[in-house]
Scaffold this motif. Structure first.
Motif, PDB file in Angstrom:
ATOM      1  N   SER B 161       0.808  -1.335   0.027  1.00 17.88           N
ATOM      2  CA  SER B 161       0.024   0.270   0.078  1.00 17.88           C
ATOM      3  C   SER B 161       0.758   1.263  -0.117  1.00 17.88           C
ATOM      4  CB  SER B 161      -1.070  -0.159   1.154  1.00 17.88           C
ATOM      5  OG  SER B 161      -0.227   0.699   2.326  1.00 17.88           O
ATOM      6  N   SER B 162       0.200   2.477   0.141  1.00 15.24           N
ATOM      7  CA  SER B 162       1.139   3.503   0.215  1.00 15.24           C
ATOM      8  C   SER B 162       1.932   3.645   1.477  1.00 15.24           C
ATOM      9  CB  SER B 162       0.311   4.679   0.304  1.00 15.24           C
ATOM     10  OG  SER B 162       0.533   5.710   1.276  1.00 15.24           O
ATOM     11  N   LYS B 165       0.897   5.525   4.276  1.00 13.44           N
ATOM     12  CA  LYS B 165       0.135   4.910   5.310  1.00 13.44           C
ATOM     13  C   LYS B 165       0.582   3.852   5.971  1.00 13.44           C
ATOM     14  CE  LYS B 165      -4.293   5.918   2.850  1.00 13.44           C
ATOM     15  NZ  LYS B 165      -5.381   5.601   2.171  1.00 13.44           N
ATOM     16  N   ILE B 217     -15.756  -9.363  10.838  1.00 11.00           N
ATOM     17  CA  ILE B 217     -16.534  -8.164  10.652  1.00 11.00           C
ATOM     18  C   ILE B 217     -16.834  -7.937   9.252  1.00 11.00           C
ATOM     19  CG2 ILE B 217     -16.709  -5.599  10.779  1.00 11.00           C
ATOM     20  CD1 ILE B 217     -15.569  -5.634  13.540  1.00 11.00           C
ATOM     21  N   ARG B 218     -15.846  -8.148   8.454  1.00 13.00           N
ATOM     22  CA  ARG B 218     -15.710  -8.112   6.885  1.00 13.00           C
ATOM     23  C   ARG B 218     -16.657  -8.943   6.460  1.00 13.00           C
ATOM     24  NH1 ARG B 218     -10.258  -8.547   6.288  1.00 13.00           N
ATOM     25  NH2 ARG B 218      -9.985  -6.492   7.361  1.00 13.00           N
ATOM     26  N   ALA B 219     -16.379 -10.172   7.097  1.00 12.17           N
ATOM     27  CA  ALA B 219     -16.956 -11.194   6.475  1.00 12.17           C
ATOM     28  C   ALA B 219     -18.766 -10.921   6.630  1.00 12.17           C
ATOM     29  CB  ALA B 219     -16.983 -12.596   6.982  1.00 12.17           C
ATOM     30  N   VAL B 221     -20.278  -8.204   6.554  1.00 11.32           N
ATOM     31  CA  VAL B 221     -20.957  -7.039   5.664  1.00 11.32           C
ATOM     32  C   VAL B 221     -20.790  -7.538   4.232  1.00 11.32           C
ATOM     33  CG1 VAL B 221     -21.106  -5.349   7.306  1.00 11.32           C
ATOM     34  CG2 VAL B 221     -19.005  -5.777   6.266  1.00 11.32           C
ATOM     35  N   SER B 222     -20.126  -8.514   3.903  1.00 11.44           N
ATOM     36  CA  SER B 222     -19.845  -8.870   2.561  1.00 11.44           C
ATOM     37  C   SER B 222     -20.627 -10.153   2.041  1.00 11.44           C
ATOM     38  CB  SER B 222     -18.340  -8.659   2.151  1.00 11.44           C
ATOM     39  OG  SER B 222     -17.731  -9.741   3.032  1.00 11.44           O
ATOM     40  N   VAL B 419     -12.547  -3.356  15.619  1.00 11.67           N
ATOM     41  CA  VAL B 419     -12.902  -2.342  15.025  1.00 11.67           C
ATOM     42  C   VAL B 419     -11.944  -1.505  14.377  1.00 11.67           C
ATOM     43  CG1 VAL B 419     -14.561  -0.272  15.170  1.00 11.67           C
ATOM     44  CG2 VAL B 419     -14.907  -2.001  16.510  1.00 11.67           C
ATOM     45  N   TYR B 422     -10.502  -3.233  11.240  1.00 12.61           N
ATOM     46  CA  TYR B 422     -11.433  -3.202  10.372  1.00 12.61           C
ATOM     47  C   TYR B 422     -11.535  -1.909   9.378  1.00 12.61           C
ATOM     48  CZ  TYR B 422     -15.997  -3.120   7.683  1.00 12.61           C
ATOM     49  OH  TYR B 422     -16.863  -2.995   6.760  1.00 12.61           O
ATOM     50  N   VAL B 423     -11.680  -0.793  10.045  1.00 10.31           N
ATOM     51  CA  VAL B 423     -11.520   0.705   9.644  1.00 10.31           C
ATOM     52  C   VAL B 423      -9.981   0.791   8.896  1.00 10.31           C
ATOM     53  CG1 VAL B 423     -11.736   2.870  10.208  1.00 10.31           C
ATOM     54  CG2 VAL B 423     -13.372   1.483  11.187  1.00 10.31           C
ATOM     55  N   ASN B 426      -9.768  -1.261   5.825  1.00  5.53           N
ATOM     56  CA  ASN B 426     -10.835  -0.704   4.512  1.00  5.53           C
ATOM     57  C   ASN B 426     -10.472   0.612   4.018  1.00  5.53           C
ATOM     58  OD1 ASN B 426     -12.759  -2.521   4.257  1.00  5.53           O
ATOM     59  ND2 ASN B 426     -14.430  -1.461   5.404  1.00  5.53           N
ATOM     60  N   ASN B 427      -9.400   1.418   4.804  1.00  4.15           N
ATOM     61  CA  ASN B 427      -9.273   2.532   4.083  1.00  4.15           C
ATOM     62  C   ASN B 427      -7.436   2.482   3.811  1.00  4.15           C
ATOM     63  OD1 ASN B 427     -11.400   4.332   4.527  1.00  4.15           O
ATOM     64  ND2 ASN B 427     -11.178   3.516   6.604  1.00  4.15           N
ATOM     65  N   PHE B 429      -4.730   1.265   5.361  1.00  3.93           N
ATOM     66  CA  PHE B 429      -3.822   1.277   6.213  1.00  3.93           C
ATOM     67  C   PHE B 429      -3.652  -0.191   6.464  1.00  3.93           C
ATOM     68  CE2 PHE B 429      -5.803   5.229   6.406  1.00  3.93           C
ATOM     69  CZ  PHE B 429      -4.789   6.395   6.927  1.00  3.93           C
TER      70      PHE B 429
END
Lengths: 165, 500, 331
Positions: B161-162, B165, B217-219, B221-222, B419, B422-423, B426-427, B429
């Motif tokens: 990733s970047s 980040k 969590i990812r599972a 909501v997908s 949490v 997960y956040v 998703n962004n 990081f």
């Protein structure tokens, strides 16, 4: 929860500012020139810098590139979700809530009932059928209890439903 | 010679053999459960070792920790939930291989190169123990500072990733490591009056949170992903000889790095895996393939982390200084069994020492058949419906975190980090970088502050001492590398555009 | 014959009935306690010295009371969590714990409200005095020479390590420096993650002095990398007969040391206390306990109930003084 880089960058920078401030408030320690305040302040400044860079989109090109590489090997990403209704997305809070429920209830009603509730609710949230969720919720906690309590001697709370072993 | 015969007699005693076999199975199971680490497998063995003979007690710890480090790769590979901090470095890689339908190659590489690494580490223990111990003793806090810093820089190399980040994530990890009073000043920092935070945040609850819970969590909501094409699980070892031939350089480098990092007190298998994976990517001819399901890094990191496990026993056995968290527990057991660490262990109780060597080799050999059985059993998870796996993982997370200190607060941490993870994920990081920061944070600060106290505030010794000068150069190079690449990329495309 | 049995039955039944009506009266519970497993809380993690001590005590206790005694490691909060768990347990004798010296230190720093007075003291089991270690090839041949060198050196020139800032060995050093008429920070303290890394840095030449207990220093002494100049205790340690006491060389000095003892929550019934102290005394006198402690080099010292309470209060007072002197105590 996909946020823009502007939002996450600002958040990181704010956190950095808080860390710097919090660090600067720490008392010095006699006999140490570099006290406990320095490390948090260095990290804080680093976070502020990173946060600003993220907010201004520096380094973002790497992410696109990395995703392009990944897509080249694995095909298009499945992350591209259609916008789901809010109620659906709110289910993200379920796992942490169930964990906090465990913390609250384990000592009161015991491991096996709490684990059964956790498994039952989360299995339903994964849209399992009742005939799968129910036996799973009844059997899995007992197996886990057996492994952890008997084999690993982890003192799980007996609560209302002490196991015979 | 008599001592060697005596050593074999000690190891071949029925109680020792049974202890090795049972604790191997135990280590494999514990390591493969999300939320239970190799360190915890060892800690949970302590009460059992109380009732064993000295050799059986030590054998059970050696066997269980070696197995647990390997089997920590299994949930990482199959579910993207690393079982130990050591496997967090290459979890994404292994999982990508599983998605590409190469789970058996990834797990086989983990198994095969772990076993070879373990044997290499043992050989280093046998042949070079006094030399390695000397090396460890000459490492002062100045060198540790650079080493820890270098370890942190791996975060930018490993992440897909970047780099900005990745550094931000790592800094967040360092900030988490600031919490508590385990800092050089001994004052409570960022504890907000919560007594449970005084001891700081352990890496395990954070690891479980950011990987396992955030995966749940990812599972949730997908939508259920398309099932992997149903097919027979291929041979686990078949491809490994070819990989060994192709990547023998990487394997050897992994072994050497693992042995060196293992022997340094305080830096264990976790750091060895990170550094080796980063090195592999840095020196690879095909760095672009890293993270997309490419076995090269797995070979090097797998070879490294098990090698470090064996060499971590060198300072433990010679000076009673723990090489990592596992040997810290093992030292306690050694004392409890009257095998007091010290050079006399090598001279007066040479047969016991030889017995330990034999156990190390034995454990790494039986790792292969037992590991194959374990992989076959675990791979059925890939066919099981998500709705049955994820709820059980959630409960395992709670129990596993609780077991670290029989403290419910750890579960609150797991939920919070779930949490956060997960956040962050998703962004863009990378959470693995944050775990690295948490693991290394105390070491960075401690070595920096204590060095300054020792040098009366002078920064010179950080660059003056020969070893620290080398490490400093490497660190600064690694630090400037991303900036260099970035500006190079910024400058390059323009002439091309003009040419068009 | 039959009538006799019946009468016997009625008699015993009425006793049971009576006692169940009266409730758990002391005499009854004494004969019955313990009727289920006992939990022994250890505030530190598995594999350490405190854990090992707790486990050997539990193992021997188990044989004496005929009920399982389970060691539960309640870690976290640098010992605060485990010590809190001991003090807040139900005072029924089924949850007791191993207190460590930290209980006499943490409240001075304002980390917890718990003090030694928050418990029912049962028995002191172990005391380890600090000893002063230097590098094996250092010029100081005895503690007097070291003391002179410290006095001659400018403040902050010499460095010492062995535990974190404000840890027990730091306080021991502060106490000794004060007795020499020096400032607490005359020897700079380099915080470390325990005695083993401190000893390593001593061998590596990074620091000059490590005050820690002899069992902690033993591997490096055996390896010929370090030597112990003096033990800060009234008597020599029988495990290390060659290490002289500070008193022998420089006159009497009262020093802080580490200790471990068994205690229960406040309000433990007297009969439960009687039973536990009797069992713990048996444990203390047992061959297994003595052998284990001497194999690890741990010192043993016994004090029960009020005497143990006084011991803790004295320790608490000493710690408070040393911490105030070092500027570590919260005002």
């Amino acid at each position: 929860m996909r946020l823009s880089d502007r939002v996450t960058g600002s958040f990181v920078a704010t956190l950095g500012a808080l860390a710097t401030y919090g660090g600067s408030q720490l008392p010095p320690v006699p006999g140490q020139d570099v006290g406990p305040s320095v490390f948090p302040m260095v990290i804080g400044v680093g976070l502020i810098l990173c946060g600003l860079m993220i907010a201004f989109g520096i380094g973002h090109s790497f992410e696109d590139e990395a995703e392009a590489d990944l897509a080249a090997v694995q095909g298009p990403s499945q992350e591209a979700q259609p916008s789901e209704p809010l109620s659906y997305r709110l289910r993200a809070l379920l796992p942490p809530i169930l964990l906090l429920f465990y913390v609250y209830a384990a000592d009161r009603i015991g491991f096996v009932p709490v684990a059964a509730v956790m498994i039952f609710i989360s299995a339903l949230a994964f849209s399992a059928k009742l005939r799968v969720a129910l036996p799973l919720a009844l059997l899995a906690p007992i197996v886990i209890h057996l492994i952890f309590y008997k084999l690993l001697r982890v003192p799980l709370p007996p609560g209302l439903l002490p196991m015979p072993w | 010679m008599n001592e060697l015969v005596e050593a074999f007699r000690l190891v071949l005693a029925p109680d020792v053999m049974i202890a090795i076999l049972l604790s191997s199975i135990y280590g494999l199971v514990i390591g493969s459960l999300p939320g239970l680490s190799a360190t915890m497998a060892t800690a949970l063995l302590v009460p059992v070792t109380f009732y064993l003979s000295p050799i059986a007690a030590v054998a059970s710890i050696i066997a269980a920790s070696a197995m647990a480090i390997f089997s920590g790769d299994i949930p990482g590979c199959l579910l993207r939930i690393p079982g130990t901090p050591a496997s967090a470095a290459y979890t994404d890689e292994a999982y990508a291989m599983t998605r590409n339908g190469q789970a058996e190659v990834a797990l086989g590489a983990g198994l095969w190169f772990s076993a070879l690494g373990g044997v290499a580490g043992t050989i280093s223990l046998v042949v070079m123990a006094p030399m390695l111990a000397e090396l460890a003793l000459n490492f002062s806090t100045y060198e540790y500072f650079w080493l820890a810093f270098l370890g942190l820089m791996c975060a930018t190399l490993v992440a897909r990733s970047s780099p900005v980040k990745a550094i931000a994530s790592m800094l967040l990890g360092l900030l988490v490591a600031c919490i508590g009073m385990e800092n050089p000043g001994g004052v409570p920092r960022f504890t907000f009056g919560v007594a449970e935070l005084l001891g700081g945040i352990e890496p395990i609850p954070a690891l479980v949170g950011v990987f396992a819970v955030s995966e749940v969590i990812r599972a949730i909501v997908s939508p259920e992903p398309p099932p992997l094409p149903s097919r027979r699980f291929g041979s686990i070892l078949a491809g490994q000889l070819a990989l060994t031939r192709k990547y023998w350089r990487q394997m050897t480098r992994g072994n050497v790095v693992g042995i060196i990092i293992g022997v340094l007190p305080g830096a264990g298998a976790d750091m060895a895996a990170w550094v080796s994976y980063a090195m592999s990517k840095r020196f690879s001819k095909e760095p672009k393939k890293f993270g997309t399901g490419h076995p090269e890094g797995l070979v090097e990191a797998g070879a490294s982390n098990n090698a470090s496990l064996a060499s971590g026993w060198v300072p433990a056995l010679l000076f009673g200084i723990p090489g990592d968290t596992i040997t810290a527990i093992a030292i306690g057991v050694l004392y409890m069994k009257g095998l007091n660490p010290g050079p006399t262990l090598f001279t007066e109780r040479a047969s016991s020492m030889y017995a330990l060597y034999i156990i190390f080799i034995l454990a790494n050999i039986i790792m292969i058949p037992l590991g194959i059985v374990m992989i076959r059993a675990a791979s059925s998870i890939l066919r099981a419906p998500r709705a049955t796996i994820m709820p059980v993982i959630l409960v395992c997370c709670a129990v596993g975190a609780f077991a670290t200190g029989n403290n419910l607060f750890a579960i609150i941490l797991v939920a919070a980090f779930g949490v956060i993870g997960y956040v962050m994920e998703n962004n863009g990081f990378p959470v693995a970088a944050m775990v690295l920061g948490i693991v290394m944070g105390t070491m960075v600060e401690q070595s920096f502050v204590t060095s300054l106290i020792k040098s009366d505030g002078s920064l010179l010794p950080f660059f003056e001492r020969p070893v620290s000068a080398v490490l400093a150069t490497m660190t600064i190079a690694a630090l400037l590398w991303p900036a260099f690449i970035w500006s190079w990329k910024r400058l390059r495309p323009r002439p091309q555009e003009q040419a068009l | 014959m039959t009538s006799f049995t019946r009468r016997g039955f009625i008699a015993s039944a009425s006793t049971v009935l009576a006692s169940s009506i009266v409730g758990v009266k002391p005499g009854f519970s004494q004969s019955n306690y313990p009727s289920r497993p006992i939990t022994l809380i250890c505030p530190w993690g598995a594999g350490g010295g405190t854990d090992a001590t707790a486990r050997i005590i539990a193992q021997v206790m188990e044989q004496k009371v005929g009920q399982p005694v389970n060691v539960v490691n309640r870690t976290g909060g640098n010992g605060v969590v485990g010590h809190t768990a001991i003090s807040t347990a139900a005072p029924d004798g089924y949850t007791i714990g191993l207190l460590t010296v930290e209980i006499a230190m943490m409240h001075w720093q304002g980390l917890t409200d718990l003090t030694p007075k928050s418990y029912t003291p049962l028995s002191l089991m172990n005391v380890d005095a600090p000893a002063i270690q230097v590098k094996a090839d250092s010029p100081y041949k005895n503690i007097k020479e070291l003391a002179d060198a410290i006095k001659a050196a400018p403040p902050g020139k010499l460095k010492a390590s062995g535990t974190g800032q404000g840890g027990i060995w730091h306080l021991a050093l502060v106490g000794w420096l004060q007795s020499l008429g020096l400032q607490p920070n005359h020897v700079a303290w380099v915080p470390s993650n325990g005695a083993a890394p401190g000893m390593q840095d001593l061998a590596a030449g990074g620091i000059d002095i490590v005050p820690c207990s002899l069992p902690e220093a033993r591997p490096m002494i055996d390896a010929g990398r370090a030597k112990s100049l003096a033990i800060l205790a009234p008597e020599r340690n029988p495990q290390f007969p060659n290490v002289p006491t500070l008193d022998e060389q420089m006159g009497p000095h009262k020093s802080v040391g580490v200790w471990r003892g068994i205690a229960g929550p406040k309000g433990l019934p007297a009969d439960v206390q009687d039973k536990l102290v009797a069992v713990l005394k048996e444990v203390y006198d047992s061959k297994e306990y003595k052998d284990f402690m001497s194999s690890r080099g741990f010192g043993t010292q016994w004090a029960e109930r009020a005497a143990y309470g006084q011991f803790m209060d004295e320790s608490d007072r000493q710690m408070g003084e040393a911490m105030k002197a070092a500027g570590l105590a919260k005002a």
